[in-house]
Design a protein around this motif. Structure first.
Motif, PDB file in Angstrom:
ATOM      1  N   UNK A  14       0.787  -1.241   0.000  1.00  0.00           N
ATOM      2  CA  UNK A  14       0.000   0.000   0.000  1.00  0.00           C
ATOM      3  C   UNK A  14       0.813   1.282   0.000  1.00  0.00           C
ATOM      4  N   UNK A  15       2.117   1.176   0.250  1.00  0.00           N
ATOM      5  CA  UNK A  15       2.935   2.390   0.315  1.00  0.00           C
ATOM      6  C   UNK A  15       4.384   2.041  -0.007  1.00  0.00           C
ATOM      7  N   UNK A  16       5.210   3.064  -0.060  1.00  0.00           N
ATOM      8  CA  UNK A  16       6.623   2.858  -0.402  1.00  0.00           C
ATOM      9  C   UNK A  16       7.327   1.937   0.591  1.00  0.00           C
ATOM     10  N   UNK A  17       7.161   2.124   1.912  1.00  0.00           N
ATOM     11  CA  UNK A  17       7.875   1.239   2.847  1.00  0.00           C
ATOM     12  C   UNK A  17       7.534  -0.233   2.665  1.00  0.00           C
ATOM     13  N   UNK A  18       6.264  -0.558   2.442  1.00  0.00           N
ATOM     14  CA  UNK A  18       5.891  -1.972   2.295  1.00  0.00           C
ATOM     15  C   UNK A  18       6.484  -2.571   1.029  1.00  0.00           C
ATOM     16  N   UNK A  19       6.549  -1.786  -0.044  1.00  0.00           N
ATOM     17  CA  UNK A  19       7.165  -2.280  -1.274  1.00  0.00           C
ATOM     18  C   UNK A  19       8.672  -2.429  -1.097  1.00  0.00           C
ATOM     19  N   UNK A  20       9.313  -1.447  -0.482  1.00  0.00           N
ATOM     20  CA  UNK A  20      10.764  -1.477  -0.313  1.00  0.00           C
ATOM     21  C   UNK A  20      11.211  -2.677   0.523  1.00  0.00           C
ATOM     22  N   UNK A  21      10.345  -3.135   1.422  1.00  0.00           N
ATOM     23  CA  UNK A  21      10.703  -4.248   2.306  1.00  0.00           C
ATOM     24  C   UNK A  21      10.452  -5.611   1.675  1.00  0.00           C
ATOM     25  N   UNK A  22       9.840  -5.656   0.502  1.00  0.00           N
ATOM     26  CA  UNK A  22       9.476  -6.921  -0.134  1.00  0.00           C
ATOM     27  C   UNK A  22      10.681  -7.561  -0.816  1.00  0.00           C
TER      28      UNK A  22
END
Length: 367
Positions: free
Chosen positions: A65-73
């Motif tokens: 849903x946001x940049x942090x969640x994508x960056x952590x994937x």
């Protein structure tokens, strides 16, 4: 090259904005115009139709849903959620860019062209789209739909993709822009091209600026934009094998840097001119894996079109012959033996995924 437009730029832009506000499609990324949502939608919409993107976008935004969640994937998970959209470098670049946004911009999508252009996968068009749609900056956004609309409004008699055509389209798109309304103006041009000023059978009677369309006036709508010569398709015959032993199936991960980098696939390769697909598969298995195989049966034929080539994929079930050979892959990033039920956990190219679906249907029919 083109005829003069006898309507003032502000009138054209205002009519387009008014039409858009009254007729826009309800698309999920238009509901709040968040910079991250706009960015993801623009990347997904490259080379892909809106109708195809919507379900992928909704699923993506639920998981990331946001940049942090994508960056952590992980890359594998990102590719799995992208599977089916094609052009997988877009997904890998989104992941790299999200990590860069976290490192350099504190998790906030940049709001200047210079900073946006630092992000992998963000070129001039995507940067302009983010600035305009997310931040409402007064910059024009030119995609294929805008090129077509402008070419018809101007009755442009050169290709919109030629240097002269690009200059004319950009000039017009800039002149028509309504200051302070760039978000709606740019979407109006793109929306008009998507639903009214379509490549074939344009709905000129429903066009909000039809009265000033010079191509309509001159009877040249069907000839605008001027078409560039299309590149020839390359036809490929490919043989792949679903190699099975001890209840598991062999899959391998494509190396970085090439076509479908990072995706999983079944082994195989192109058939030589004089080869049958069966002969090609036996050869490819020995060359790729160092394994001699026996073909059990043919699963079927899958045809798939890409940007510059069309593939006819001949798929076979096969087993090691003799059994128990040691697999020695020579050109992949990773490999695994997996249960058939685990295939959904890995991201495959579209043609391979269709093959998995065919395997599942065959298994269901035989049960």
């Amino acid at each position: 090259m083109c005829h003069s437009q006898d309507r003032t730029p502000s009138e054209v832009g205002r009519d387009l904005v008014q039409w858009f506000l009254e007729n826009q499609r309800d698309l999920p990324w238009r509901r709040d115009y968040s910079p991250y949502g706009v960015w993801v939608s623009e990347i997904m919409l490259q080379q892909t139709q809106v109708a195809a993107v919507v379900p992928y976008y909704l699923r993506w935004m639920k998981r990331f849903p946001d940049v942090p969640s994508l960056a952590a994937a992980t890359e594998d998970e990102v590719l799995l959620y992208w599977e089916g959209l094609g052009y997988y470098s877009r997904a890998r670049n989104l992941l790299k860019a999200a990590r860069l946004v976290m490192e350099r911009f504190g998790g906030r999508v940049p709001d200047t062209e210079a900073d946006l252009r630092v992000l992998p996968g963000v070129g001039p068009y995507t940067a302009s789209a983010i600035l305009s749609l997310a931040y409402n900056r007064d910059v024009p956004v030119v995609d294929g739909n805008v090129e077509r609309v402008a070419a018809r409004l101007l009755d442009l008699d050169v290709s919109a993709k030629s240097p002269e055509g690009r200059r004319e389209v950009l000039r017009a798109a800039t002149q028509w822009l309504v200051p302070g309304k760039a978000r709606f103006y740019n979407q109006a041009l793109m929306e008009l091209g998507a639903v009214i000023c379509t490549p074939a059978h344009p709905k000129c009677l429903a066009c909000p600026v039809a009265a000033r369309c010079l191509a309509l006036r001159h009877g040249t709508v069907e000839n605008r934009p001027v078409r560039s010569p299309r590149p020839r398709w390359e036809e490929l015959r490919v043989a792949i094998g679903v190699l099975r032993e001890n209840g598991k199936i062999y899959i391998q991960k494509r190396p970085e840097g090439g076509l479908f980098a990072g995706l999983w696939e079944f082994p195989g390769g192109k058939a030589l001119e004089a080869e049958t697909p069966r002969v090609a598969l036996v050869r490819e298995m020995e060359e790729e894996l160092g394994v001699r195989v026996k073909i059990v049966d043919k699963i079927g034929v899958v045809r798939h079109a890409y940007t510059r080539f069309r593939v006819t994929l001949h798929a076979y079930r096969c087993v090691p012959d003799p059994p128990g050979q040691i697999v020695r892959p020579r050109a992949c990033a990773a490999w695994k033996w997996v249960r058939p039920s685990e295939l959904d956990l890995f991201a495959f190219p579209a043609a391979n995924r269709r093959l998995i679906q065919a395997l599942r249907k065959a298994a269901d029919a035989g049960s």
